[in-house]
Each structure stands twice: as C-alpha cells, then as structure tokens.
Design an enzyme around this catalytic site. Structure first.
Site, PDB file in Angstrom:
ATOM      1  N   HIS A   1       8.288  -4.042  47.885  1.00 37.16           N
ATOM      2  CA  HIS A   1       7.552  -4.906  49.128  1.00 37.16           C
ATOM      3  C   HIS A   1       8.940  -3.561  50.137  1.00 37.16           C
ATOM      4  O   HIS A   1       9.960  -3.462  50.644  1.00 37.16           O
ATOM      5  CB  HIS A   1       7.628  -6.193  49.204  1.00 37.16           C
ATOM      6  CG  HIS A   1       7.270  -6.624  48.244  1.00 37.16           C
ATOM      7  ND1 HIS A   1       7.605  -7.915  48.070  1.00 37.16           N
ATOM      8  CD2 HIS A   1       6.084  -6.807  47.501  1.00 37.16           C
ATOM      9  CE1 HIS A   1       6.932  -8.433  46.671  1.00 37.16           C
ATOM     10  NE2 HIS A   1       5.776  -7.514  46.572  1.00 37.16           N
TER      11      HIS A   1
ATOM     12  N   HIS B   1      10.033  -5.526  53.493  1.00 39.12           N
ATOM     13  CA  HIS B   1      10.951  -7.296  54.357  1.00 39.12           C
ATOM     14  C   HIS B   1      10.533  -6.948  55.624  1.00 39.12           C
ATOM     15  O   HIS B   1      11.500  -5.543  55.642  1.00 39.12           O
ATOM     16  CB  HIS B   1      12.014  -7.495  53.418  1.00 39.12           C
ATOM     17  CG  HIS B   1      11.046  -8.271  51.442  1.00 39.12           C
ATOM     18  ND1 HIS B   1      11.357  -9.516  51.680  1.00 39.12           N
ATOM     19  CD2 HIS B   1      10.402  -7.604  50.943  1.00 39.12           C
ATOM     20  CE1 HIS B   1      11.066  -9.606  50.589  1.00 39.12           C
ATOM     21  NE2 HIS B   1      10.505  -8.480  49.841  1.00 39.12           N
TER      22      HIS B   1
ATOM     23  N   HIS C   1       8.705 -11.104  53.850  1.00 37.64           N
ATOM     24  CA  HIS C   1       7.941  -9.411  53.960  1.00 37.64           C
ATOM     25  C   HIS C   1       7.399  -9.053  55.674  1.00 37.64           C
ATOM     26  O   HIS C   1       7.105  -9.941  56.190  1.00 37.64           O
ATOM     27  CB  HIS C   1       6.441 -10.002  53.120  1.00 37.64           C
ATOM     28  CG  HIS C   1       6.744 -10.284  51.582  1.00 37.64           C
ATOM     29  ND1 HIS C   1       5.748 -10.290  50.788  1.00 37.64           N
ATOM     30  CD2 HIS C   1       8.184 -10.145  50.865  1.00 37.64           C
ATOM     31  CE1 HIS C   1       5.878 -11.137  49.305  1.00 37.64           C
ATOM     32  NE2 HIS C   1       7.194 -10.715  49.556  1.00 37.64           N
TER      33      HIS C   1
ATOM     34  N   HIS D   1      -0.061 -13.115  51.879  1.00 37.01           N
ATOM     35  CA  HIS D   1       0.067 -11.949  50.974  1.00 37.01           C
ATOM     36  C   HIS D   1      -0.857 -11.764  49.708  1.00 37.01           C
ATOM     37  O   HIS D   1      -2.351 -12.502  50.500  1.00 37.01           O
ATOM     38  CB  HIS D   1       1.059 -12.691  50.041  1.00 37.01           C
ATOM     39  CG  HIS D   1       1.792 -11.831  49.144  1.00 37.01           C
ATOM     40  ND1 HIS D   1       2.316 -10.790  49.793  1.00 37.01           N
ATOM     41  CD2 HIS D   1       1.263 -11.764  47.648  1.00 37.01           C
ATOM     42  CE1 HIS D   1       2.586 -10.070  48.587  1.00 37.01           C
ATOM     43  NE2 HIS D   1       2.025 -10.087  47.225  1.00 37.01           N
TER      44      HIS D   1
ATOM     45  N   HIS E   1      -0.229  -8.465  53.895  1.00 34.81           N
ATOM     46  CA  HIS E   1       1.450  -8.061  54.671  1.00 34.81           C
ATOM     47  C   HIS E   1       1.399  -6.787  54.996  1.00 34.81           C
ATOM     48  O   HIS E   1       1.104  -6.304  54.147  1.00 34.81           O
ATOM     49  CB  HIS E   1       2.454  -9.048  53.891  1.00 34.81           C
ATOM     50  CG  HIS E   1       2.190 -10.429  54.086  1.00 34.81           C
ATOM     51  ND1 HIS E   1       3.367 -11.139  53.106  1.00 34.81           N
ATOM     52  CD2 HIS E   1       1.423 -11.162  54.680  1.00 34.81           C
ATOM     53  CE1 HIS E   1       3.030 -11.956  52.814  1.00 34.81           C
ATOM     54  NE2 HIS E   1       2.647 -12.276  54.328  1.00 34.81           N
TER      55      HIS E   1
ATOM     56  N   ASP F   1       2.926  -5.413  51.620  1.00 34.89           N
ATOM     57  CA  ASP F   1       2.825  -5.556  51.070  1.00 34.89           C
ATOM     58  C   ASP F   1       2.392  -4.447  49.998  1.00 34.89           C
ATOM     59  O   ASP F   1       1.309  -3.527  50.322  1.00 34.89           O
ATOM     60  CB  ASP F   1       1.628  -6.274  50.508  1.00 34.89           C
ATOM     61  CG  ASP F   1       2.217  -7.588  51.298  1.00 34.89           C
ATOM     62  OD1 ASP F   1       2.829  -7.787  51.128  1.00 34.89           O
ATOM     63  OD2 ASP F   1       1.027  -8.685  50.784  1.00 34.89           O
TER      64      ASP F   1
ATOM     65  N   HIS G   1      12.065  -6.733  43.431  1.00 30.32           N
ATOM     66  CA  HIS G   1      11.879  -7.442  42.432  1.00 30.32           C
ATOM     67  C   HIS G   1      11.967  -7.593  41.184  1.00 30.32           C
ATOM     68  O   HIS G   1      11.653  -6.890  40.123  1.00 30.32           O
ATOM     69  CB  HIS G   1      10.535  -8.196  42.611  1.00 30.32           C
ATOM     70  CG  HIS G   1      10.344  -8.280  44.527  1.00 30.32           C
ATOM     71  ND1 HIS G   1      11.250  -9.812  44.827  1.00 30.32           N
ATOM     72  CD2 HIS G   1      10.544  -7.956  45.276  1.00 30.32           C
ATOM     73  CE1 HIS G   1      10.870  -9.934  46.459  1.00 30.32           C
ATOM     74  NE2 HIS G   1      10.291  -9.152  46.271  1.00 30.32           N
TER      75      HIS G   1
ATOM     76  N   ARG H   1      15.799 -10.693  43.964  1.00 32.70           N
ATOM     77  CA  ARG H   1      15.249  -9.689  44.332  1.00 32.70           C
ATOM     78  C   ARG H   1      16.635  -9.131  43.866  1.00 32.70           C
ATOM     79  O   ARG H   1      17.832  -9.296  43.946  1.00 32.70           O
ATOM     80  CB  ARG H   1      15.702  -9.525  45.924  1.00 32.70           C
ATOM     81  CG  ARG H   1      14.758 -10.834  46.874  1.00 32.70           C
ATOM     82  CD  ARG H   1      14.994 -10.932  48.328  1.00 32.70           C
ATOM     83  NE  ARG H   1      13.832 -11.792  49.025  1.00 32.70           N
ATOM     84  CZ  ARG H   1      13.713 -11.900  49.928  1.00 32.70           C
ATOM     85  NH1 ARG H   1      14.850 -11.391  50.780  1.00 32.70           N
ATOM     86  NH2 ARG H   1      12.862 -12.348  50.346  1.00 32.70           N
TER      87      ARG H   1
HETATM   88 CU   LIG Z   1       9.319  -8.979  48.380  1.00 28.56          CU
HETATM   89 ZN   LIG Z   2       3.261 -10.248  51.068  1.00 29.69          ZN
END
Ligand SMILES: [Cu+2]
Ligand SMILES: [Zn+2]
Ligand SMILES: *[C@@H]1O[C@H](CO)[C@@H](O)[C@H](O)[C@H]1NC(C)=O
Ligand SMILES: *[C@@H]1O[C@H](CO)[C@@H](O)[C@H](O)[C@H]1NC(C)=O
Ligand SMILES: *[C@@H]1O[C@H](CO)[C@@H](O)[C@H](O)[C@H]1NC(C)=O
Length: 209
Positions: free
Chosen positions: A97, A99, A114, A122, A131, A134, A173, A196
C-alpha cells in the site's frame, strides 16, 4: 441510396465522437470537489507534468525485506505505473500500500494509515470504493522475490494534486491483504495485512547524481 446512408452515418459518427471529447478515466482523480472547472475534472492539463518517483525499501526491525520501486506516469491523464522488485519475503501474497505519511520511523508505524484522501473504506485496487493507497498484494516466488508491475488509474504523480503520492510512504506487509472482503471490521481498514515488514518514502527520481 445505400451510399448516402453510409455517408450520413459516417458524418454523424465522427461529429458525435468529437463532441464526446477525450476518453475519461473511471476513477475520481481528485478529492471530491464539484466546483472544479474544465473538461478534465480535477486536472489542469496545463499544470506541471507528472514527476517520476523512486522508493528504496528499508526493512523494519526483525525483517530482511528490501527492494527498489519506481513510479512513472506518462502524462496527466495516464495511469501511474509502479515497477520494481521486493526481496526477502516469505513465498506468497503480501499487502502492498501507499500510506499517508512520508515517514519510515518506528518500524514503519510512522507511515500512519493507508493514504485515503477521499475518506473511503479499504478495498481492492480495481474496486470503486477503496483507499487511494490500496494497491492490493504483491506475490513472492519460492525464493522470496516479488517482481511488481502495477498500473493504477487512481493516484497521480502530479505535484500538488490531492491524489499525489509523492512524499508518501510505500509499505510492504507480512500477510495477504484480504482486499476489504473479510468479515471483521479491520478488513475495511487495513485488509488484515498484518505487520509492516519494510517501507520507504517516495521521492522524485533523480536522473543524475
Ligand atoms: Cu499498508
Ligand atoms: Zn487501504
Ligand atoms: C521495532 O521493532 C523491534 C522488534 O519488534 C522492537 O524491539 C523495537 O523497539 C521497535 N522500534 C521502535 C522504534 O519502535
Ligand atoms: C501523519 O501525519 C498527520 C498529519 O500531518 C499527523 O497528524 C499524524 O500524527 C501522522 N501520523 C503518524 C503515525 O506519524
Ligand atoms: C469519513 O467517513 C466516515 C464514515 O463514513 C464519517 O464518519 C466521517 O465523518 C468522514 N470524515 C470526513 C472528514 O468526511
């Protein structure tokens, strides 16, 4: 007689096509704002061109994940292309993602949530409700290497645009992103992608030292 009809349809077709103008993208390219002027909602075609981005992943403590990611956009209306290679993963899917905050502090927790300028839930990268950040999952092979090529029409690399990802963080992730399809509440926030493992801040790509 047939020839006349053919000519008539051709003229009407061309005229209609021209009136419709250039093809529009499906995604809102700017935080919703009804009063934006011009034929390209949210984008001034005369504004600065997209800036190519680069991001060198730094592993969080306890992880060996590294990698390099490039971002480019071939024009203000083109999608953003994300290419690169991530190393040191467990084989399989890993949430990937953008962030909100351009920080890699505290094992990547400084990157915040995010990137979500349109205040959505999400979702999957190809969903209408998602998002902006995403990007779904990347897939690591048995050697733990994930080559990536993501084409995203939602975000931009135009400086100053509310959907610009420049200066924001990319996070890789531990687990698979369930793309918002899980049963629990967390699915609609983070996709249950877990810890993370690595992160970086997207900076303008410099072509010379
Ligand atoms: Cu993330
Ligand atoms: Zn998201
Ligand atoms: C990062 O994670 C490691 C291991 O989980 C922990 O020991 C360390 O305190 C964390 N560092 C920060 C700055 O949160
Ligand atoms: C992210 O940035 C916002 C806005 O600047 C700030 O309020 C927030 O505390 C930051 N989050 C983290 C985790 O640093
Ligand atoms: C964002 O959406 C949530 C839930 O839909 C809502 O409660 C909240 O007020 C919204 N925030 C903003 C800033 O619009």
């Amino acid at each position: 007689m047939n020839l006349i009809w053919v000519c008539l349809f051709a003229v009407v077709g061309v005229t209609y096509g021209a009136r419709r103008g250039p093809r529009q993208l499906y995604y809102p390219r700017v935080a919703y704002s009804p009063q934006l002027p011009g034929p390209y909602p949210g984008i001034n075609p005369y504004a600065a061109l997209p800036v190519p981005g680069f991001c060198k992943l730094v592993s969080a403590s306890g992880s060996q994940v590294t990698g390099e990611i490039y971002l480019q956009q071939r024009g203000p209306l083109a999608p953003v292309e994300i290419t690169g290679m991530v190393f040191g993963l467990t084989p399989g899917l890993h949430g990937f993602h953008i962030h909100q905050n351009g920080s890699v502090a505290d094992n990547c927790s400084g990157a915040g949530p995010h990137f979500n300028p349109n205040n959505q839930t999400h979702g999957a990268p190809n969903a209408m409700i998602r998002h902006a950040g995403d990007f779904g999952n990347i897939i690591a092979d048995p050697y733990g290497i994930a080559p990536l090529r993501i084409i995203d029409p939602y975000v931009t690399l135009i400086t100053g645009n509310p959907l610009s990802v420049l200066g924001r963080a990319i996070v890789v992730h531990e687990k698979e992103d369930d793309l918002g399809k899980g049963e629990d509440e967390e699915s609609k926030k983070t996709g249950n992608a877990g810890k993370r493992l690595a992160c970086c801040v997207i900076e303008p790509l410099k072509f010379y030292a």
